[in-house]
Write a protein that holds these residues in place. Structure first.
Motif, PDB file in Angstrom:
ATOM      1  N   ASP A   1       3.945  -8.862   4.905  1.00 22.24           N
ATOM      2  CA  ASP A   1       3.185  -9.243   3.713  1.00 22.24           C
ATOM      3  C   ASP A   1       2.587  -8.051   2.972  1.00 22.24           C
ATOM      4  OD1 ASP A   1       3.705 -11.923   4.066  1.00 22.24           O
ATOM      5  OD2 ASP A   1       1.905 -12.272   5.255  1.00 22.24           O
ATOM      6  N   SER A   2       1.998  -7.138   3.717  1.00 22.77           N
ATOM      7  CA  SER A   2       1.317  -6.003   3.084  1.00 22.77           C
ATOM      8  C   SER A   2       1.758  -4.702   3.748  1.00 22.77           C
ATOM      9  CB  SER A   2      -0.201  -6.168   3.184  1.00 22.77           C
ATOM     10  OG  SER A   2      -0.614  -7.363   2.574  1.00 22.77           O
ATOM     11  N   PRO A   3       2.971  -4.256   3.473  1.00 23.88           N
ATOM     12  CA  PRO A   3       3.483  -3.051   4.138  1.00 23.88           C
ATOM     13  C   PRO A   3       2.814  -1.780   3.643  1.00 23.88           C
ATOM     14  CG  PRO A   3       4.995  -3.744   2.431  1.00 23.88           C
ATOM     15  CD  PRO A   3       3.959  -4.823   2.536  1.00 23.88           C
ATOM     16  N   SER A   4       2.770  -0.806   4.533  1.00 25.48           N
ATOM     17  CA  SER A   4       2.304   0.528   4.151  1.00 25.48           C
ATOM     18  C   SER A   4       3.535   1.405   3.957  1.00 25.48           C
ATOM     19  CB  SER A   4       1.396   1.111   5.235  1.00 25.48           C
ATOM     20  OG  SER A   4       2.081   1.212   6.477  1.00 25.48           O
ATOM     21  N   ILE A   5       3.616   2.068   2.815  1.00 24.37           N
ATOM     22  CA  ILE A   5       4.795   2.856   2.461  1.00 24.37           C
ATOM     23  C   ILE A   5       4.379   4.271   2.090  1.00 24.37           C
ATOM     24  CG2 ILE A   5       6.753   3.063   0.872  1.00 24.37           C
ATOM     25  CD1 ILE A   5       6.669   0.029   0.548  1.00 24.37           C
ATOM     26  N   LEU A   6       5.093   5.240   2.617  1.00 20.83           N
ATOM     27  CA  LEU A   6       4.862   6.654   2.294  1.00 20.83           C
ATOM     28  C   LEU A   6       5.984   7.126   1.383  1.00 20.83           C
ATOM     29  CD1 LEU A   6       3.173   9.245   2.850  1.00 20.83           C
ATOM     30  CD2 LEU A   6       4.782   9.741   4.712  1.00 20.83           C
ATOM     31  N   LEU A   7       5.615   7.648   0.212  1.00 20.21           N
ATOM     32  CA  LEU A   7       6.583   8.167  -0.748  1.00 20.21           C
ATOM     33  C   LEU A   7       6.425   9.680  -0.792  1.00 20.21           C
ATOM     34  CD1 LEU A   7       8.679   7.292  -2.978  1.00 20.21           C
ATOM     35  CD2 LEU A   7       6.773   7.463  -4.586  1.00 20.21           C
ATOM     36  N   ILE A   8       7.425  10.414  -0.303  1.00 20.70           N
ATOM     37  CA  ILE A   8       7.323  11.868  -0.160  1.00 20.70           C
ATOM     38  C   ILE A   8       8.043  12.557  -1.314  1.00 20.70           C
ATOM     39  CG2 ILE A   8       7.739  13.833   1.364  1.00 20.70           C
ATOM     40  CD1 ILE A   8       7.934  11.818   3.690  1.00 20.70           C
ATOM     41  N   VAL A   9       7.295  13.392  -2.046  1.00 23.97           N
ATOM     42  CA  VAL A   9       7.816  14.051  -3.249  1.00 23.97           C
ATOM     43  C   VAL A   9       7.700  15.568  -3.096  1.00 23.97           C
ATOM     44  CG1 VAL A   9       7.549  14.306  -5.746  1.00 23.97           C
ATOM     45  CG2 VAL A   9       7.113  12.088  -4.657  1.00 23.97           C
ATOM     46  N   GLY A  10       8.752  16.287  -3.495  1.00 22.66           N
ATOM     47  CA  GLY A  10       8.772  17.743  -3.356  1.00 22.66           C
ATOM     48  C   GLY A  10       8.071  18.477  -4.492  1.00 22.66           C
ATOM     49  N   SER A  11       8.026  19.778  -4.361  1.00 29.10           N
ATOM     50  CA  SER A  11       7.393  20.636  -5.365  1.00 29.10           C
ATOM     51  C   SER A  11       8.383  20.938  -6.490  1.00 29.10           C
ATOM     52  CB  SER A  11       6.934  21.945  -4.716  1.00 29.10           C
ATOM     53  OG  SER A  11       8.065  22.664  -4.268  1.00 29.10           O
ATOM     54  N   GLU A  12       8.023  21.876  -7.367  1.00 30.52           N
ATOM     55  CA  GLU A  12       8.906  22.251  -8.482  1.00 30.52           C
ATOM     56  C   GLU A  12      10.281  22.707  -8.000  1.00 30.52           C
ATOM     57  OE1 GLU A  12       4.696  22.847  -9.973  1.00 30.52           O
ATOM     58  OE2 GLU A  12       5.789  23.221  -8.123  1.00 30.52           O
ATOM     59  N   GLY A  13      10.323  23.338  -6.848  1.00 27.71           N
ATOM     60  CA  GLY A  13      11.594  23.849  -6.330  1.00 27.71           C
ATOM     61  C   GLY A  13      12.377  22.857  -5.501  1.00 27.71           C
ATOM     62  N   GLY A  14      11.845  21.656  -5.346  1.00 25.99           N
ATOM     63  CA  GLY A  14      12.533  20.641  -4.555  1.00 25.99           C
ATOM     64  C   GLY A  14      12.437  20.899  -3.062  1.00 25.99           C
ATOM     65  N   PHE A  15      13.212  20.147  -2.288  1.00 25.04           N
ATOM     66  CA  PHE A  15      13.231  20.288  -0.832  1.00 25.04           C
ATOM     67  C   PHE A  15      14.446  21.070  -0.379  1.00 25.04           C
ATOM     68  CE2 PHE A  15      10.696  16.239  -0.980  1.00 25.04           C
ATOM     69  CZ  PHE A  15       9.559  16.735  -0.356  1.00 25.04           C
ATOM     70  N   THR A  16      14.341  21.692   0.767  1.00 35.36           N
ATOM     71  CA  THR A  16      15.482  22.370   1.374  1.00 35.36           C
ATOM     72  C   THR A  16      16.260  21.365   2.219  1.00 35.36           C
ATOM     73  OG1 THR A  16      14.254  22.991   3.365  1.00 35.36           O
ATOM     74  CG2 THR A  16      14.173  24.516   1.491  1.00 35.36           C
ATOM     75  N   GLU A  17      17.484  21.727   2.572  1.00 29.39           N
ATOM     76  CA  GLU A  17      18.279  20.851   3.438  1.00 29.39           C
ATOM     77  C   GLU A  17      17.613  20.689   4.792  1.00 29.39           C
ATOM     78  OE1 GLU A  17      22.375  21.828   3.763  1.00 29.39           O
ATOM     79  OE2 GLU A  17      22.717  21.902   1.595  1.00 29.39           O
ATOM     80  N   ARG A  18      16.973  21.750   5.269  1.00 30.30           N
ATOM     81  CA  ARG A  18      16.286  21.678   6.559  1.00 30.30           C
ATOM     82  C   ARG A  18      15.168  20.647   6.506  1.00 30.30           C
ATOM     83  NH1 ARG A  18      11.807  23.078   8.897  1.00 30.30           N
ATOM     84  NH2 ARG A  18      10.988  24.056   7.003  1.00 30.30           N
ATOM     85  N   GLU A  19      14.393  20.656   5.423  1.00 34.61           N
ATOM     86  CA  GLU A  19      13.305  19.692   5.290  1.00 34.61           C
ATOM     87  C   GLU A  19      13.845  18.267   5.223  1.00 34.61           C
ATOM     88  OE1 GLU A  19       9.785  22.179   2.980  1.00 34.61           O
ATOM     89  OE2 GLU A  19      11.542  21.505   1.839  1.00 34.61           O
ATOM     90  N   ALA A  20      14.946  18.074   4.492  1.00 37.79           N
ATOM     91  CA  ALA A  20      15.546  16.745   4.403  1.00 37.79           C
ATOM     92  C   ALA A  20      15.990  16.268   5.784  1.00 37.79           C
ATOM     93  CB  ALA A  20      16.717  16.760   3.433  1.00 37.79           C
ATOM     94  N   SER A  21      16.584  17.168   6.571  1.00 40.14           N
ATOM     95  CA  SER A  21      17.045  16.809   7.912  1.00 40.14           C
ATOM     96  C   SER A  21      15.878  16.469   8.828  1.00 40.14           C
ATOM     97  CB  SER A  21      17.849  17.971   8.520  1.00 40.14           C
ATOM     98  OG  SER A  21      19.027  18.205   7.781  1.00 40.14           O
ATOM     99  N   GLU A  22      14.806  17.248   8.727  1.00 41.34           N
ATOM    100  CA  GLU A  22      13.631  17.002   9.559  1.00 41.34           C
ATOM    101  C   GLU A  22      12.940  15.696   9.168  1.00 41.34           C
ATOM    102  OE1 GLU A  22      11.056  20.381   9.517  1.00 41.34           O
ATOM    103  OE2 GLU A  22      12.450  21.647  10.638  1.00 41.34           O
ATOM    104  N   ALA A  23      12.901  15.403   7.878  1.00 39.88           N
ATOM    105  CA  ALA A  23      12.291  14.160   7.422  1.00 39.88           C
ATOM    106  C   ALA A  23      13.086  12.959   7.926  1.00 39.88           C
ATOM    107  CB  ALA A  23      12.217  14.141   5.897  1.00 39.88           C
TER     108      ALA A  23
ATOM    109  N   SER B   1       0.849  -1.192   0.000  1.00 41.10           N
ATOM    110  CA  SER B   1       0.000   0.000   0.000  1.00 41.10           C
ATOM    111  C   SER B   1       0.886   1.244   0.000  1.00 41.10           C
ATOM    112  CB  SER B   1      -0.914   0.000   1.235  1.00 41.10           C
ATOM    113  OG  SER B   1      -1.765  -1.128   1.232  1.00 41.10           O
ATOM    114  N   VAL B   2       1.040   1.844  -1.166  1.00 44.91           N
ATOM    115  CA  VAL B   2       1.934   2.995  -1.322  1.00 44.91           C
ATOM    116  C   VAL B   2       1.123   4.287  -1.385  1.00 44.91           C
ATOM    117  CG1 VAL B   2       3.743   4.071  -2.704  1.00 44.91           C
ATOM    118  CG2 VAL B   2       3.582   1.563  -2.583  1.00 44.91           C
ATOM    119  N   THR B   3       1.374   5.167  -0.434  1.00 41.76           N
ATOM    120  CA  THR B   3       0.742   6.482  -0.405  1.00 41.76           C
ATOM    121  C   THR B   3       1.724   7.509  -0.955  1.00 41.76           C
ATOM    122  OG1 THR B   3      -0.687   5.983   1.482  1.00 41.76           O
ATOM    123  CG2 THR B   3      -0.182   8.303   1.081  1.00 41.76           C
ATOM    124  N   ILE B   4       1.293   8.282  -1.941  1.00 41.27           N
ATOM    125  CA  ILE B   4       2.137   9.340  -2.493  1.00 41.27           C
ATOM    126  C   ILE B   4       1.827  10.650  -1.779  1.00 41.27           C
ATOM    127  CG2 ILE B   4       2.719  10.708  -4.535  1.00 41.27           C
ATOM    128  CD1 ILE B   4       2.067   8.315  -6.262  1.00 41.27           C
TER     129      ILE B   4
END
Length: 258
Positions: free
Chosen positions: A198-220, A77-80
């Protein structure tokens, strides 16, 4: 064969009722008449092949010929989680993501988000997105319609990370082979650490047109997400989630993966 999603209340023991826009589509677009067959699903537990008994403007009544297996959903189960993009790009993500097999969609706000969010338009936007997901699920013969959540703040998204078995944070810096890891490596490392799920739940996090900041990457990363790349090339925001989802379902064996 044409497929429609109906409510549980429209699903009887021996027949079904097709109403509203679905009935209009069947009558006016598909030229449905008595004797014609199509497939209906309640998106939860029942899918059936039916034959039209009565076709009228107020609705279509169809007899259930046989119940069908609900076996078209991925085991993973992949959530975008998609940072809200400008224009109609979110519609493309939802349409194609639904066709491929996404479980759900979570739009969210990020630092470099370009579009100006208008809360007054949220209900109308969600209604439009839900309609796109329904039509894409029907076209691709899904057994359920992916859910689309209301817009999340960055903080809300980070709080949700630990509710998933695995969260992957798509970060362009990780596409550099010198220091990054890709989806395959991240998934296989996680599988070794967590054991068989067997049935994992996965979150796939995608950034906007400008991408992510380093701060956001660190917090994630601090929230428990794994930073991953999607190759050496820079993908558009509306492409990244589709590629990431496809990679994950391939790894699950859904598309012939190992």
């Amino acid at each position: 064969m044409q497929r429609y999603f109906i409510t549980a209340e429209q699903f009887g023991d021996s027949d079904i009722r097709l109403l509203g826009e679905d009935a209009h589509h069947a009558l006016r677009v598909m030229r449905t008449k008595p004797g014609d067959k199509f497939i209906v699903s309640d998106g939860q537990a029942r899918t059936a092949l039916v034959a039209v008994r009565e076709a009228a403007a107020e609705g279509i009544t169809a007899d259930i010929i046989e119940m069908l297996p609900m076996d078209s959903e991925p085991n993973w189960s992949v959530t975008i989680a998609q940072s809200l993009p400008k224009g109609d790009k979110m519609e493309l993500v939802i349409q194609k993501g639904t066709e491929i097999g996404a479980y759900a969609f979570v739009p969210f706000e990020s630092e470099r988000m370009i579009v100006q969010y208008d809360g007054k338009k949220e209900a109308k936007r969600l209604e439009r997105w839900s309609k796109i997901a329904k039509e894409a699920a029907e076209q691709s013969h899904r057994s359920r319609i992916p859910s689309i959540q209301a817009l999340h703040s960055w903080r809300e998204l980070m709080k949700s990370v630990d509710t998933y078995d695995l969260a992957l944070f798509c970060y362009e810096r990780e596409g550099d082979a010198a220091h990054g890891k890709g989806v395959r490596t991240a998934v296989r490392e996680w599988a070794l650490q967590s054991g068989a799920i067997d049935s994992p739940s996965i979150l796939l996090i995608v950034g906007s047109e400008g991408g992510f900041t380093e701060r956001e990457a660190s917090e994630a990363e601090a929230a428990g997400a794994v930073l991953v790349g999607l190759g050496k090339r820079i993908l558009r925001t509306e492409t990244a989630g589709i590629v990431g989802l496809t990679c994950l379902l391939y790894e699950s064996g859904e598309m012939g993966g190992a």
